[in-house]
Design an enzyme around this catalytic site. Structure first.
Site, mmCIF file in Angstrom:
data_model
loop_
_atom_site.group_PDB
_atom_site.id
_atom_site.type_symbol
_atom_site.label_atom_id
_atom_site.label_comp_id
_atom_site.label_asym_id
_atom_site.label_seq_id
_atom_site.Cartn_x
_atom_site.Cartn_y
_atom_site.Cartn_z
ATOM 1 N N ASP A 107 0.837 -1.201 0.000
ATOM 2 C CA ASP A 107 0.000 0.000 0.000
ATOM 3 C C ASP A 107 0.871 1.250 0.000
ATOM 4 O O ASP A 107 1.753 1.416 0.841
ATOM 5 C CB ASP A 107 -0.907 -0.005 1.236
ATOM 6 C CG ASP A 107 -2.108 0.915 1.075
ATOM 7 O OD1 ASP A 107 -1.900 2.110 0.790
ATOM 8 O OD2 ASP A 107 -3.244 0.438 1.241
ATOM 9 N N SER A 125 -7.056 4.292 -1.588
ATOM 10 C CA SER A 125 -6.907 2.835 -1.536
ATOM 11 C C SER A 125 -8.212 2.115 -1.847
ATOM 12 O O SER A 125 -8.198 1.011 -2.401
ATOM 13 C CB SER A 125 -6.398 2.408 -0.159
ATOM 14 O OG SER A 125 -5.085 2.861 0.060
ATOM 15 N N ASP A 133 -9.845 -2.699 6.556
ATOM 16 C CA ASP A 133 -9.283 -1.532 5.888
ATOM 17 C C ASP A 133 -9.591 -1.598 4.393
ATOM 18 O O ASP A 133 -10.003 -2.628 3.860
ATOM 19 C CB ASP A 133 -7.774 -1.487 6.123
ATOM 20 C CG ASP A 133 -7.187 -0.104 5.905
ATOM 21 O OD1 ASP A 133 -7.964 0.855 5.751
ATOM 22 O OD2 ASP A 133 -5.944 0.007 5.899
ATOM 23 N N THR A 173 -8.045 -1.753 1.444
ATOM 24 C CA THR A 173 -7.514 -2.704 0.474
ATOM 25 C C THR A 173 -8.077 -4.107 0.635
ATOM 26 O O THR A 173 -8.620 -4.665 -0.324
ATOM 27 C CB THR A 173 -5.975 -2.707 0.517
ATOM 28 O OG1 THR A 173 -5.502 -1.392 0.225
ATOM 29 C CG2 THR A 173 -5.405 -3.683 -0.488
ATOM 30 N N ASP A 175 2.410 2.768 3.223
ATOM 31 C CA ASP A 175 1.592 3.961 3.039
ATOM 32 C C ASP A 175 1.619 4.850 4.277
ATOM 33 O O ASP A 175 1.771 6.069 4.182
ATOM 34 C CB ASP A 175 0.162 3.521 2.727
ATOM 35 C CG ASP A 175 -0.802 4.678 2.581
ATOM 36 O OD1 ASP A 175 -0.627 5.479 1.656
ATOM 37 O OD2 ASP A 175 -1.741 4.778 3.397
ATOM 38 N N HIS A 206 2.955 8.637 4.428
ATOM 39 C CA HIS A 206 2.074 9.732 4.843
ATOM 40 C C HIS A 206 2.747 10.569 5.934
ATOM 41 O O HIS A 206 2.600 11.800 5.972
ATOM 42 C CB HIS A 206 0.758 9.186 5.387
ATOM 43 C CG HIS A 206 -0.299 8.953 4.344
ATOM 44 N ND1 HIS A 206 -0.832 9.973 3.585
ATOM 45 C CD2 HIS A 206 -0.935 7.820 3.951
ATOM 46 C CE1 HIS A 206 -1.753 9.481 2.773
ATOM 47 N NE2 HIS A 206 -1.824 8.165 2.955
ATOM 48 N N ASP A 265 -1.202 -0.116 -4.714
ATOM 49 C CA ASP A 265 -2.493 0.453 -5.119
ATOM 50 C C ASP A 265 -2.312 1.886 -5.616
ATOM 51 O O ASP A 265 -3.019 2.352 -6.501
ATOM 52 C CB ASP A 265 -3.496 0.400 -3.977
ATOM 53 C CG ASP A 265 -2.940 0.934 -2.664
ATOM 54 O OD1 ASP A 265 -1.728 1.254 -2.586
ATOM 55 O OD2 ASP A 265 -3.711 1.038 -1.694
ATOM 56 N N HIS A 266 -1.320 2.584 -5.060
ATOM 57 C CA HIS A 266 -1.034 3.970 -5.435
ATOM 58 C C HIS A 266 0.304 4.357 -4.827
ATOM 59 O O HIS A 266 0.881 3.609 -4.033
ATOM 60 C CB HIS A 266 -2.128 4.920 -4.913
ATOM 61 C CG HIS A 266 -2.331 4.807 -3.429
ATOM 62 N ND1 HIS A 266 -1.459 5.343 -2.502
ATOM 63 C CD2 HIS A 266 -3.300 4.189 -2.704
ATOM 64 C CE1 HIS A 266 -1.870 5.070 -1.285
ATOM 65 N NE2 HIS A 266 -2.992 4.367 -1.372
#
Length: 460
Positions: free
Chosen positions: A35, A88, A139, A141, A264, A268, A306-307
């Site tokens: 992620d 996500s 979550d 995903t 992720d 962040h 995913d990104h």
């Protein structure tokens, strides 16, 4: 005559071998989703292992690099139906269903209609299915593969749908969503449906067959850089090992989706040390999965994100005469008089980090200003980093946000954003039918390619 028969036998064997490599003979799929893992995260980690002189990697090659060296690569876009940047939920939904969706949507297309997921298709094919996450199982995903709700925040409903769907393996965090409020009886229902509910490493190890629901934290599992403080929680690799042990008992094979979710979170937070540790958690997992796939021979491994989150990278900077002299006095090599091009030694600093800087920053911000003396701040920061940090040259260290920003700058790390970016994503496919995932594509193309690799036609 016998010689002729032997010759035709050899020809037949070759034909059978060729057939074994054709679409449809992939028995198992292990889909690993990092992620927030943009290409820069992958390069950052592999470069650190190659050149950082890390004790954990004496041969200077990461498992990620080993996997990529024997794999097929692709590049894909992940825009939603009507936005350039994704979250996500939408990205997971588009990957799981092959249908365009919208941000925050789980398992529904851009019209809000439920869309069939890979795991639902696998169930129809008689395969065992499972999800593993080092975040929590409700979550975005993992939910995108197992539920259908308009908004990712409907975690109680996602938990109910997850149990109703009934994957053989559900492992991760999120006990809260299965045991409180309107879902306070959900664990009892899960047990009635054949689940063995486990809450720690020892209990998970004791499961040898059947369905398992492992919930190892109230919400998300701890970030990797702090996992040493939680010895009872199984690692992502340990959870995946158990998942494969159980799922592989199905003679028809299995499909397992594994989320390395905290890459992720670290990005962040713009915490490069935590970012490195999250990539190392993924790397440990890949070492096990590659070895399993090599031995098994019928397993397709698909790794992607995913990104992208953060767009973090090393950058060079002009220090100015005073700072350049200090760096030179410490034995560092500078160019152009005062240009710091960043040091490979920084990777060794990342490896030593003990705590997540985001959590430390939040804690310090809640303290009284008079407590935040330079001595105290230096002590706490040194404890978190795992080595002595000198903040005497930092400007206004009592500005907590500025303190952490300057720490990043001293190491040459720059982040473009604390949120997601639209950067295209790398895919890595390893094993039989890996060449289905080459070229440039969109994340809605992943499921059709996966179906082709598995030999699932519309008629089947």
């Amino acid at each position: 005559m016998k010689r002729c028969l032997r010759m035709w036998g050899a020809v037949l064997a070759c034909l059978l071998l060729a057939g074994s490599l054709s679409a449809g003979d992939v028995k198992n799929v292990i889909w690993i989703i990092g992620d927030g893992m943009g290409p820069e995260a992958m390069g950052f980690f592999m470069q650190g292992v190659r050149y950082g002189g890390l004790d954990e990697y004496p041969d200077k090659v990461s498992n990620l690099e080993r996997l990529m060296q024997g794999a097929q690569w692709g590049l894909f876009f992940n825009n939603t139906y009507d936005t350039v940047v994704t979250d996500s939920a939408a990205s997971g939904t588009q990957m799981a269903t092959g249908r365009f969706s919208r941000p925050e949507s789980i398992g529904v297309d851009y019209n809000g209609q439920p869309a069939e997921t890979l795991l639902e298709l696998a169930r129809k094919q008689g395969k065992a299915i499972g999800i593993v996450s080092d975040a929590y199982v409700t979550d975005a995903t993992p939910a995108a593969f197992t539920a259908h709700v308009p908004n990712r925040n409907e975690k109680m409903e996602i938990a109910r749908q997850l149990i109703a769907f009934g994957p053989e393996v559900i492992l991760g965090g999120g006990m809260k969503y299965f045991s409180t409020g309107e879902n306070k009886k959900l664990l009892r229902q899960a047990k009635k449906q054949g689940y063995r509910v486990v809450e720690n490493k020892k209990e998970l190890a004791a499961v040898k067959s059947g369905k398992v629901l492992g919930l190892f934290a109230e919400q998300a599992l701890p970030i990797s850089v702090e996992m040493h403080r939680y010895p009872k929680i199984p690692s992502l690799t340990e959870q995946t090992q158990k998942a494969i042990e159980l799922l592989s008992q199905n003679k028809n094979g299995f499909v397992l989706v594994v989320e390395a979710g905290k890459i992720d979170w670290a990005a962040h937070a713009n915490d490069a040390g935590a970012w490195f540790h999250e990539m190392k958690t993924l790397d440990n997992l890949l070492g096990y999965i590659k070895a399993y796939a090599d031995k098994n021979g019928e397993t397709l491994v698909y790794l992607n994100a995913d990104h992208d989150t953060g767009l973090g990278a090393f950058t060079y900077r002009h220090l100015g005469k005073e700072k350049a002299m200090q760096k030179t006095a410490q034995g560092e090599v500078l160019y152009g008089g005062d240009v710091d091009y960043a040091s490979f030694a920084t990777f060794r600093q990342f490896a030593k980090q003990k705590l997540c800087l985001y959590y430390l920053e939040m804690e310090l911000k809640q303290m009284k200003p008079e407590q935040l003396t330079p001595e105290y701040l230096q002590k706490r920061l040194s404890e978190a980093m795992g080595f002595e940090v000198d903040i005497t040259q930092f400007e206004n260290p009592s500005d907590i946000s500025g303190l952490f920003k300057q720490l990043n700058e001293t190491r040459g790390i720059v982040w473009a954003t604390p949120t997601h970016s639209s950067a295209p994503i790398l895919s890595v496919a390893y094993g039989p039918q890996a060449d289905e995932f080459t070229g440039v594509y969109h994340n809605t193309d992943i499921l059709p390619r996966m179906k082709t690799a598995l030999g699932w036609t519309d008629e089947k």
